[in-house]
Design an enzyme around this catalytic site. Structure first.
Site, short mmCIF file in Angstrom:
data_model
loop_
_atom_site.label_atom_id
_atom_site.label_comp_id
_atom_site.label_asym_id
_atom_site.label_seq_id
_atom_site.Cartn_x
_atom_site.Cartn_y
_atom_site.Cartn_z
N LYS A 179 0.84 -1.36 0.11
CA LYS A 179 -0.07 0.05 -0.03
C LYS A 179 0.76 1.38 0.07
CE LYS A 179 -3.63 -2.25 -0.33
NZ LYS A 179 -4.39 -2.44 -1.52
N HIS B 15 7.30 -6.72 -2.57
CA HIS B 15 7.19 -6.22 -1.18
C HIS B 15 8.11 -6.92 -0.21
CE1 HIS B 15 3.49 -4.27 -2.34
NE2 HIS B 15 2.80 -5.11 -2.13
N SER C 219 -4.79 2.48 4.69
CA SER C 219 -5.27 1.58 3.55
C SER C 219 -4.99 0.12 3.71
CB SER C 219 -4.17 2.12 2.52
OG SER C 219 -4.23 1.38 1.29
#
Length: 227
Positions: free
Chosen positions: A44, A99, A129
């Site tokens: 995010k 990530h 988020s």
């Protein structure tokens, strides 16, 4: 507890989307090419956005592929079960998203000429988020309150671990020649200036018209229309 989680080298992952075999492979055996570009973020934090920017740069501002092929195909997450083969088979130069925290990242990247771009976002916005996203996809068996999920986030009891450790680990790379970082907020405040900085890091040249096209087609409005 989250549904179907496991831990790899101190970091939480989802059994639905990750496996120890894949994580070990990308850490130690993933074949790196010198013209690879790794689009790295904590979740995010602008992964899709940077993926669009990099793909538009790759195609010199031409939005045709960006408008017809999903970003998860053009810039796949190579740690995912559904993304690894896509990443290995991308046409060069490959844009690979991830990530992954720095201690699990592909070791051979920093022995190559491949480029790493790390995008950082304000942790308050990241948390909100993530909270909304996890509530939507029902990542947890029980419905966590805002405060309960905040505690999980702060202590790293979420997939990919804490924002703080993730950013700290990656920022230790800042002196490396093939590492570049930028903030989500910089992209918001000055997208064109950010694109110019990214081009300089990648050692790529576009003319003003091509840069304008990259900016136009990676704006929030343009990306919203393409969703």
């Amino acid at each position: 507890m989250a549904i179907n989680e496991f831990t790899y080298k101190g970091t939480r992952f989802s059994k639905d989307h990750h496996s120890e075999e894949i994580l070990h492979f990308i850490e130690n055996e993933f074949p790196v090419l010198d013209d690879d570009i790794y689009n790295v973020t904590y979740p995010k934090s602008g992964t899709h956005w940077m993926g669009e920017i990099l793909n538009l740069i790759k195609h010199r501002g031409d939005p045709t592929e960006c408008n017809t092929v999903p970003v998860v195909v053009r810039a796949p997450w190579y740690e995912l079960k559904v993304g690894l083969d896509n990443a290995k088979n991308l046409p060069s130069p490959r844009i690979i998203s991830t990530h992954i925290p720095s201690h699990i990242f592909t070791k051979s990247v920093f022995k190559s000429k491949a480029k790493v771009i790390y995008t950082v976002r304000n942790p308050k916005d990241v948390f909100v988020s993530l909270f909304c996203f996890h509530a939507m996809v029902k990542m947890y068996r029980e419905e966590a309150t805002f405060q309960e999920y905040l505690e999980r986030f702060l202590h790293g009891n979420v997939v990919y671990g804490t924002w703080f450790d993730h950013v700290k680990g990656w920022m230790l790379m800042v002196e490396r020649e093939n590492f570049f970082y930028i903030t989500y907020e910089e992209l918001q405040q000055d997208l064109r200036g950010s694109v110019v900085r990214i081009l300089k890091f990648l050692r790529k040249e576009l003319n003003d018209e091509q840069i304008d096209s990259v900016v136009k087609h990676s704006s929030f409005d343009a990306m919203r229309c393409g969703m």
